[in-house]
Motif scaffolding. Structure first.
Motif, short mmCIF file in Angstrom:
data_model
loop_
_atom_site.label_atom_id
_atom_site.label_comp_id
_atom_site.label_asym_id
_atom_site.label_seq_id
_atom_site.Cartn_x
_atom_site.Cartn_y
_atom_site.Cartn_z
N GLY A 1 5.67 1.79 12.27
CA GLY A 1 6.26 0.47 12.07
C GLY A 1 5.72 -0.25 10.86
N ASP A 2 4.59 0.21 10.31
CA ASP A 2 4.05 -0.37 9.08
C ASP A 2 4.88 0.09 7.88
OD1 ASP A 2 2.17 -1.56 10.59
OD2 ASP A 2 0.49 -0.30 9.96
N SER A 3 4.67 -0.59 6.76
CA SER A 3 5.44 -0.28 5.56
C SER A 3 4.56 0.31 4.47
CB SER A 3 6.10 -1.57 5.02
OG SER A 3 6.93 -2.16 5.97
N HIS A 4 5.17 1.08 3.59
CA HIS A 4 4.54 1.44 2.33
C HIS A 4 4.44 0.16 1.49
CE1 HIS A 4 5.08 5.92 2.74
NE2 HIS A 4 5.99 5.49 3.60
N ILE A 5 3.33 -0.02 0.78
CA ILE A 5 3.14 -1.26 0.02
C ILE A 5 2.68 -0.94 -1.39
CG2 ILE A 5 1.83 -3.42 -0.15
CD1 ILE A 5 1.55 -3.38 2.88
N LEU A 6 3.34 -1.59 -2.37
CA LEU A 6 2.83 -1.61 -3.73
C LEU A 6 2.13 -2.95 -3.92
CD1 LEU A 6 2.74 -0.37 -6.65
CD2 LEU A 6 4.76 -1.78 -7.13
N TRP A 7 0.85 -2.91 -4.31
CA TRP A 7 0.06 -4.12 -4.52
C TRP A 7 0.03 -4.43 -6.02
CZ3 TRP A 7 -2.27 -6.63 -0.35
CH2 TRP A 7 -2.33 -5.92 0.85
N LEU A 8 0.38 -5.65 -6.37
CA LEU A 8 0.24 -6.12 -7.75
C LEU A 8 -0.75 -7.27 -7.77
CD1 LEU A 8 3.95 -6.18 -9.04
CD2 LEU A 8 2.26 -4.35 -9.27
N GLU A 9 -1.80 -7.14 -8.58
CA GLU A 9 -2.80 -8.20 -8.72
C GLU A 9 -2.66 -8.83 -10.12
OE1 GLU A 9 -7.64 -8.72 -8.47
OE2 GLU A 9 -6.73 -7.13 -9.65
N PHE A 10 -2.69 -10.16 -10.16
CA PHE A 10 -2.59 -10.87 -11.43
C PHE A 10 -3.32 -12.20 -11.30
CE2 PHE A 10 0.95 -11.88 -8.71
CZ PHE A 10 1.14 -13.24 -8.84
N ASP A 11 -3.54 -12.86 -12.43
CA ASP A 11 -4.28 -14.13 -12.45
C ASP A 11 -3.35 -15.29 -12.14
OD1 ASP A 11 -6.53 -12.78 -13.09
OD2 ASP A 11 -6.48 -13.24 -15.22
N GLY A 12 -3.86 -16.24 -11.39
CA GLY A 12 -3.10 -17.43 -11.05
C GLY A 12 -4.01 -18.61 -10.83
N GLU A 13 -3.50 -19.56 -10.10
CA GLU A 13 -4.24 -20.80 -9.88
C GLU A 13 -4.00 -21.28 -8.46
OE1 GLU A 13 -3.54 -24.87 -11.92
OE2 GLU A 13 -4.73 -23.70 -13.34
N GLU A 14 -5.01 -21.79 -7.81
CA GLU A 14 -4.92 -22.33 -6.46
C GLU A 14 -5.65 -23.65 -6.42
OE1 GLU A 14 -3.06 -21.69 -2.89
OE2 GLU A 14 -3.40 -19.97 -4.22
#
Length: 417
Positions: free
Chosen positions: A283-296
């Motif tokens: 039931g889980d999915s294949h995942i592509l992870w994208l990491e990038f810079d942002g602001e919080e």
């Protein structure tokens, strides 16, 4: 491209042999095996016939299609643009037949919405299409008549020609909107006639069309299907996802909203880190992870975007190949120069690689109104800060998702060590 029955034996040959047998050894193009469910660019060593025999297995592995859809799906061979062919070389092509093939493919992607465009962009491209079909010597009335004869959908994207619908669109009236679009195309056509002259050669117009397409950062991408989480706006919306198209080319990665026809996230390779994960439970999915810079809340953070897709493995491998190919080509340019510029470029490549792929700070992405620019505010991401001793993570309350985020972060840290 049509292959006659007596030539079916060609499909048993590797692609590089097939190209030579058909006398179509053109670098800008490659063989693709396509269907409504999956698109694959074939490598020179691939044998189309064997891949056709394995097509159902590929669909089970890389798509979410149902058994009925998979059993009825039939692939076909296309000869279309090679993803790895540099855009800079296209404008050096003088063969009108080759330019025409590139134009037809680009035009199809613009009209279908695969290449999102701003109004001034699709209007200019539509006017160039009219000039290529009818010449650049029509007056305003003749141009409008031709647009009406061939219909707006032949010159502008389908979603533009049909309109967004809704109450206000109904009040405004379909005819009023159509007249406005026709006028816009006619004005752009007049600009082309003025700048190029009424006797403009097709090759000149084809170059102009491709040049305008090159402004789109995702021109020439290979496209993959996926989904992302919708931002949580209430209890009822939890767990909902949005369909996206992921375009990958030598320049970077672009995540686009399939419904709204605009870019959600566009990243050069120097601006991202990536990885993919396999399902851990049923039931889980294949995942592509994208990491990038942002602001919080005014604090610089690392952001993680999850793209759910059975094609995550394909996308990850494709990104890695593009990064290696781009690095190799940049290194080759530096080696050929042998000058101070070459030396400085060689020094710049390692610096770029420290920002690329596996960690490091990158320049902030700016939100803009154009459909081409990123809309980070509309993404449901995981944000974290790594101060070297511990990781502070927020943005996901689900413990399992937080754990997966930590796994990705530690993989990045380990690869940088």
């Amino acid at each position: 491209m049509i292959i006659r029955k007596e030539e079916v034996w060609l499909l048993l040959q590797p692609c590089h042999v097939l190209r030579m047998c058909l006398c179509i050894c053109l670098d800008p193009f490659a063989f693709w095996l396509c269907s409504p469910l999956l698109e694959l660019q074939l490598k020179p060593r691939h044998q189309p016939y064997k891949l056709c025999r394995q097509w159902q297995d590929l669909l089970y592995r890389f798509t979410e299609a149902s058994e009925d859809d998979i059993s009825q799906d039939e692939p076909y061979i296309q000869y279309r643009r090679n993803v790895f062919y540099p855009k800079s070389k296209e404008l050096q092509i003088e063969d009108e037949t080759v330019l025409r093939l590139l134009y037809e493919e680009a035009r199809s992607n613009v009209l279908s919405g695969r290449y999102p465009c701003d109004p001034e962009h699709w209007a200019g491209l539509g006017a160039l299409s009219l000039a290529l079909e009818e010449g650049a010597g029509l007056d305003s009335q003749q141009a409008t008549a031709k647009i009406r004869e061939k219909k707006l959908s032949s010159f502008v994207p389908a979603h533009v020609a049909m309109g967004s619908g809704g109450f206000f669109s109904t009040l405004r009236g379909k005819s009023s909107r159509q007249a406005e679009l026709e006028q816009k195309l006619s004005e752009e056509y007049r600009k082309i006639s003025t700048s190029t002259g009424t006797s403009a050669e097709p090759r000149q117009l084809l170059h102009q069309y491709l040049s305008m397409c090159h402004i789109l950062p995702y021109y020439g991408c290979a496209f993959f299907c996926g989904e992302i989480d919708k931002p949580v706006q209430g209890i009822l919306q939890r767990g909902k996802r949005k369909a996206v198209s992921v375009g990958i080319c030598l320049d970077g990665v672009y995540v686009m909203d399939v419904k709204e026809k605009h870019v959600l996230l566009g990243l050069c390779f120097s601006e991202l880190s990536w990885d993919h994960s396999y399902p851990e439970e049923e039931g889980d999915s294949h995942i592509l992870w994208l990491e990038f810079d942002g602001e919080e809340d005014g604090t610089p953070v690392n952001k993680l975007l999850k793209i759910y897709s059975k094609q995550a493995e394909l996308m990850s491998g494709f990104i890695e190949f593009c990064v290696e190919l781009k690095s190799a080509s940049e290194g080759g340019v530096a080696a050929e120069t042998g000058s101070e510029a070459g030396v400085s470029q060689e020094r710049a490549v390692p610096e770029a690689s420290t920002r690329n792929g596996r960690g490091g700070r990158r320049g902030m992405l700016q939100r803009q109104s154009s459909v081409v620019c990123s809309r980070i505010h509309s993404l449901n991401t995981i944000s974290y800060v790594d101060n070297g001793e511990h990781i502070q993570c927020w943005g996901k309350k689900n413990p399992k998702e937080r754990f997966l985020a930590f796994v990705f972060v530690f993989q990045v840290k380990k690869s940088n060590a």
